[in-house]
Design a protein around this motif. Structure first.
Motif, PDB file in Angstrom:
ATOM      1  N   ARG A   1      -5.533  21.166   9.359  1.00  0.00           N
ATOM      2  CA  ARG A   1      -6.086  21.235  10.653  1.00  0.00           C
ATOM      3  C   ARG A   1      -4.892  21.407  11.542  1.00  0.00           C
ATOM      4  O   ARG A   1      -4.977  22.136  12.627  1.00  0.00           O
ATOM      5  CB  ARG A   1      -6.899  20.036  10.620  1.00  0.00           C
ATOM      6  N   GLU A   2      -3.864  20.653  11.190  1.00  0.00           N
ATOM      7  CA  GLU A   2      -2.615  20.483  12.250  1.00  0.00           C
ATOM      8  C   GLU A   2      -2.226  22.032  12.600  1.00  0.00           C
ATOM      9  O   GLU A   2      -1.793  22.507  13.670  1.00  0.00           O
ATOM     10  CB  GLU A   2      -1.760  19.541  11.606  1.00  0.00           C
ATOM     11  N   SER A   3      -1.838  22.881  11.294  1.00  0.00           N
ATOM     12  CA  SER A   3      -1.424  23.970  11.461  1.00  0.00           C
ATOM     13  C   SER A   3      -2.145  25.012  12.170  1.00  0.00           C
ATOM     14  O   SER A   3      -1.717  25.788  12.864  1.00  0.00           O
ATOM     15  CB  SER A   3      -1.077  24.829   9.815  1.00  0.00           C
ATOM     16  N   LEU A   4      -3.530  25.110  11.728  1.00  0.00           N
ATOM     17  CA  LEU A   4      -4.505  25.850  12.607  1.00  0.00           C
ATOM     18  C   LEU A   4      -4.681  25.571  14.131  1.00  0.00           C
ATOM     19  O   LEU A   4      -4.706  26.578  14.921  1.00  0.00           O
ATOM     20  CB  LEU A   4      -5.949  25.953  12.070  1.00  0.00           C
ATOM     21  N   ARG A   5      -4.530  24.376  14.491  1.00  0.00           N
ATOM     22  CA  ARG A   5      -4.700  23.809  15.743  1.00  0.00           C
ATOM     23  C   ARG A   5      -3.342  24.123  16.380  1.00  0.00           C
ATOM     24  O   ARG A   5      -3.250  24.716  17.875  1.00  0.00           O
ATOM     25  CB  ARG A   5      -4.670  22.371  15.805  1.00  0.00           C
ATOM     26  N   ALA A   6      -2.392  24.171  15.883  1.00  0.00           N
ATOM     27  CA  ALA A   6      -0.829  24.532  16.364  1.00  0.00           C
ATOM     28  C   ALA A   6      -0.975  26.235  16.957  1.00  0.00           C
ATOM     29  O   ALA A   6      -0.454  26.628  17.958  1.00  0.00           O
ATOM     30  CB  ALA A   6       0.138  24.248  15.422  1.00  0.00           C
ATOM     31  N   ILE A   7      -1.450  26.917  15.897  1.00  0.00           N
ATOM     32  CA  ILE A   7      -1.541  28.298  15.999  1.00  0.00           C
ATOM     33  C   ILE A   7      -2.365  28.645  17.205  1.00  0.00           C
ATOM     34  O   ILE A   7      -2.081  29.436  18.052  1.00  0.00           O
ATOM     35  CB  ILE A   7      -2.096  29.099  14.890  1.00  0.00           C
ATOM     36  N   GLU A   8      -3.508  28.014  17.330  1.00  0.00           N
ATOM     37  CA  GLU A   8      -4.723  28.277  18.463  1.00  0.00           C
ATOM     38  C   GLU A   8      -4.252  27.783  19.702  1.00  0.00           C
ATOM     39  O   GLU A   8      -4.358  28.673  20.717  1.00  0.00           O
ATOM     40  CB  GLU A   8      -6.035  27.635  18.083  1.00  0.00           C
ATOM     41  N   LYS A   9      -3.449  26.980  19.684  1.00  0.00           N
ATOM     42  CA  LYS A   9      -3.018  26.539  21.085  1.00  0.00           C
ATOM     43  C   LYS A   9      -1.814  27.755  21.616  1.00  0.00           C
ATOM     44  O   LYS A   9      -1.822  27.832  22.664  1.00  0.00           O
ATOM     45  CB  LYS A   9      -2.191  25.047  20.872  1.00  0.00           C
ATOM     46  N   GLN A  10      -1.030  28.169  20.712  1.00  0.00           N
ATOM     47  CA  GLN A  10      -0.179  29.132  20.795  1.00  0.00           C
ATOM     48  C   GLN A  10      -0.837  30.497  21.529  1.00  0.00           C
ATOM     49  O   GLN A  10      -0.520  31.307  22.487  1.00  0.00           O
ATOM     50  CB  GLN A  10       0.777  29.358  19.992  1.00  0.00           C
ATOM     51  N   LEU A  11      -1.873  30.668  20.740  1.00  0.00           N
ATOM     52  CA  LEU A  11      -2.674  32.149  20.856  1.00  0.00           C
ATOM     53  C   LEU A  11      -3.621  31.938  22.177  1.00  0.00           C
ATOM     54  O   LEU A  11      -3.772  32.888  22.926  1.00  0.00           O
ATOM     55  CB  LEU A  11      -3.398  32.431  19.723  1.00  0.00           C
ATOM     56  N   PHE A  12      -4.382  30.810  22.279  1.00  0.00           N
ATOM     57  CA  PHE A  12      -5.521  30.647  23.136  1.00  0.00           C
ATOM     58  C   PHE A  12      -5.391  29.794  24.344  1.00  0.00           C
ATOM     59  O   PHE A  12      -5.993  29.402  25.040  1.00  0.00           O
ATOM     60  CB  PHE A  12      -6.731  30.513  22.443  1.00  0.00           C
ATOM     61  N   ARG A  13      -4.081  28.900  24.071  1.00  0.00           N
ATOM     62  CA  ARG A  13      -3.755  27.790  25.097  1.00  0.00           C
ATOM     63  C   ARG A  13      -4.984  26.563  24.866  1.00  0.00           C
ATOM     64  O   ARG A  13      -4.781  25.759  25.856  1.00  0.00           O
ATOM     65  CB  ARG A  13      -3.545  28.139  26.303  1.00  0.00           C
ATOM     66  N   GLN A  14      -5.414  26.615  23.769  1.00  0.00           N
ATOM     67  CA  GLN A  14      -6.529  25.613  23.608  1.00  0.00           C
ATOM     68  C   GLN A  14      -6.846  25.604  22.023  1.00  0.00           C
ATOM     69  O   GLN A  14      -6.677  26.692  21.234  1.00  0.00           O
ATOM     70  CB  GLN A  14      -7.665  25.634  24.540  1.00  0.00           C
ATOM     71  N   THR A  15      -7.542  24.444  21.481  1.00  0.00           N
ATOM     72  CA  THR A  15      -7.748  24.414  20.174  1.00  0.00           C
ATOM     73  C   THR A  15      -9.385  24.578  20.166  1.00  0.00           C
ATOM     74  O   THR A  15     -10.325  24.011  20.851  1.00  0.00           O
ATOM     75  CB  THR A  15      -7.770  22.978  19.588  1.00  0.00           C
ATOM     76  N   LEU A  16      -9.826  25.667  19.386  1.00  0.00           N
ATOM     77  CA  LEU A  16     -11.146  26.137  19.277  1.00  0.00           C
ATOM     78  C   LEU A  16     -11.974  25.713  18.215  1.00  0.00           C
ATOM     79  O   LEU A  16     -13.207  25.914  18.154  1.00  0.00           O
ATOM     80  CB  LEU A  16     -11.079  27.618  19.527  1.00  0.00           C
ATOM     81  N   THR A  17     -11.092  25.472  17.064  1.00  0.00           N
ATOM     82  CA  THR A  17     -11.832  24.830  15.803  1.00  0.00           C
ATOM     83  C   THR A  17     -11.702  23.450  15.723  1.00  0.00           C
ATOM     84  O   THR A  17     -10.447  22.959  15.765  1.00  0.00           O
ATOM     85  CB  THR A  17     -11.607  25.738  14.675  1.00  0.00           C
ATOM     86  N   SER A  18     -12.519  22.871  15.205  1.00  0.00           N
ATOM     87  CA  SER A  18     -12.610  21.370  15.114  1.00  0.00           C
ATOM     88  C   SER A  18     -12.426  20.835  13.535  1.00  0.00           C
ATOM     89  O   SER A  18     -12.097  19.814  13.389  1.00  0.00           O
ATOM     90  CB  SER A  18     -13.818  20.626  15.610  1.00  0.00           C
ATOM     91  N   SER A  19     -12.813  21.762  12.905  1.00  0.00           N
ATOM     92  CA  SER A  19     -12.731  21.390  11.351  1.00  0.00           C
ATOM     93  C   SER A  19     -11.920  22.493  10.586  1.00  0.00           C
ATOM     94  O   SER A  19     -11.934  23.824  10.991  1.00  0.00           O
ATOM     95  CB  SER A  19     -14.194  21.188  10.728  1.00  0.00           C
ATOM     96  N   LEU A  20     -11.713  22.246   9.353  1.00  0.00           N
ATOM     97  CA  LEU A  20     -11.072  23.211   8.516  1.00  0.00           C
ATOM     98  C   LEU A  20     -11.973  24.046   7.642  1.00  0.00           C
ATOM     99  O   LEU A  20     -12.292  23.742   6.503  1.00  0.00           O
ATOM    100  CB  LEU A  20     -10.064  22.546   7.611  1.00  0.00           C
ATOM    101  N   THR A  21     -12.782  25.074   8.250  1.00  0.00           N
ATOM    102  CA  THR A  21     -13.766  25.752   7.520  1.00  0.00           C
ATOM    103  C   THR A  21     -13.383  27.066   7.712  1.00  0.00           C
ATOM    104  O   THR A  21     -13.514  27.823   8.810  1.00  0.00           O
ATOM    105  CB  THR A  21     -15.098  25.313   8.111  1.00  0.00           C
ATOM    106  N   LEU A  22     -13.200  27.754   6.635  1.00  0.00           N
ATOM    107  CA  LEU A  22     -12.663  29.392   6.629  1.00  0.00           C
ATOM    108  C   LEU A  22     -13.728  29.967   5.959  1.00  0.00           C
ATOM    109  O   LEU A  22     -14.741  29.509   5.118  1.00  0.00           O
ATOM    110  CB  LEU A  22     -11.525  29.307   5.927  1.00  0.00           C
ATOM    111  N   TYR A  23     -13.686  31.265   6.132  1.00  0.00           N
ATOM    112  CA  TYR A  23     -14.570  32.080   5.797  1.00  0.00           C
ATOM    113  C   TYR A  23     -13.949  33.433   5.084  1.00  0.00           C
ATOM    114  O   TYR A  23     -12.926  33.648   5.485  1.00  0.00           O
ATOM    115  CB  TYR A  23     -15.596  32.514   6.796  1.00  0.00           C
ATOM    116  N   THR A  24     -14.681  34.203   4.656  1.00  0.00           N
ATOM    117  CA  THR A  24     -14.153  35.366   3.773  1.00  0.00           C
ATOM    118  C   THR A  24     -15.207  36.675   3.925  1.00  0.00           C
ATOM    119  O   THR A  24     -16.202  36.625   3.994  1.00  0.00           O
ATOM    120  CB  THR A  24     -13.968  35.258   2.389  1.00  0.00           C
ATOM    121  N   LEU A  25     -14.584  37.780   4.124  1.00  0.00           N
ATOM    122  CA  LEU A  25     -15.233  38.922   3.927  1.00  0.00           C
ATOM    123  C   LEU A  25     -15.622  39.166   2.554  1.00  0.00           C
ATOM    124  O   LEU A  25     -14.991  38.989   1.749  1.00  0.00           O
ATOM    125  CB  LEU A  25     -14.437  40.283   4.735  1.00  0.00           C
TER     126      LEU A  25
END
Length: 218
Positions: free
Chosen positions: A138-162
Motif C-alpha cells: 500500500r505504501e508504494s502505491l500511495r507514494a506513486i499515486e501522490k506523484q501522479l495525481f497529487r492525492q491517494t485514490l486507492t485505499s486498499s491493495l486490490t489489483l486486477y488483470t486483463l
C-alpha cells in the motif's frame, strides 16, 4: 536447549504463516471473482514489478492505472514484459494510452503473499511516469499515486488483470497455489511435537547430569 528454542521458533513461524494464509483466503472469498466491466480512461503511467520470469526469461509484470467513470482508480496488470536491459525499458503501451475512452473487462488478480511482502516505499522512478518496485504494498502505491495525481485514490491493495496481455507482452502463466492454511498448521504441530521431545530429553538426561556434576565432591 538450542533444539528447544529452534523447534519452538519454527512452530510459531508456521503458525503465523498459517494464520496469514487463512486471513488471505477469507478476504479473497468475499471478493467477487467474476469479470468486471469498466468504462473510463487509461492514465499514462507504468508500474513495473521486478524479479519476474516467464519461460526462462527475466522481466517485469507491467501495471497501469485505469480511472473509471466512477472516479475510482484501478491498478491493472497488462502482462509480462521480458527484457535484459534494466536501464532502458521501453514498454509497448503507446497504443493503449492513446485511447481517450475505453471499455475493458478485468478480473481480480490473486497471488501469493510474497508478492506484497515488503513494507515501506520501495519505489524507484526510472523516468517520467515510469516506476519500478521490488514488491507491491500500500505504501508504494500511495507514494506513486501522490506523484501522479497529487492525492491517494486507492485505499486498499486490490489489483486486477486483463484476461490476455496487450500486444507486445505475454500473458503471465498461472501459478500453482501456495500451501493451504491447515498445511501450515500441520507443520506447526509437528515442530511443536519435536519441541516437546527436545524439552523432555533435556529435562530427563541433560539437567540431571549437570546437577550431579555440580554436587560431585572434589
Amino acid at each position: 536447549m538450542s533444539a528447544v528454542i529452534v523447534t519452538l521458533s519454527l512452530s510459531v513461524w508456521q503458525l503465523q504463516r498459517g494464520m496469514s494464509a487463512y486471513d488471505r483466503d477469507q478476504k479473497l472469498s468475499h471478493i467477487k471473482k467474476s469479470f468486471l466491466t469498466l468504462n473510463g480512461e487509461w492514465q499514462s503511467a507504468v508500474l513495473l514489478l521486478d524479479n519476474k520470469t516467464q519461460d526462462g526469461a527475466a522481466g517485469y509484470w507491467v501495471f497501469a492505472p485505469f480511472l473509471a467513470e466512477t472516479k475510482n482508480l484501478y491498478w491493472i496488470r497488462l502482462g509480462f514484459y521480458a527484457t535484459q536491459d534494466r536501464e532502458k525499458i521501453v514498454v509497448p503501451v503507446e497504443r493503449l494510452f492513446s485511447k481517450k475512452n475505453d471499455s475493458i473487462s478485468i478480473k481480480l488478480l490473486g497471488w501469493p503473499d510474497h508478492f506484497v511482502w515488503g513494507h515501506g516505499q520501495n519505489v524507484e522512478k526510472l523516468s517520467d511516469r515510469q516506476y519500478r518496485v521490488q514488491s507491491l504494498n500500500r505504501e508504494s502505491l500511495r507514494a506513486i499515486e501522490k506523484q501522479l495525481f497529487r492525492q491517494t485514490l486507492t485505499s486498499s491493495l486490490t489489483l486486477y488483470t486483463l484476461p490476455e496481455a496487450i500486444h507486445g507482452m505475454q500473458t503471465p502463466a498461472v501459478r500453482k497455489p501456495y500451501l493451504k492454511p491447515y498445511t501450515h498448521f500441520g507443520y506447526a504441530l509437528q515442530w511443536a511435537g519435536l519441541c516437546l521431545v527436545s524439552f523432555f530429553f533435556m529435562i530427563r538426561f541433560i539437567f540431571p547430569r549437570r546437577k550431579n556434576a555440580a554436587i560431585k565432591p572434589n
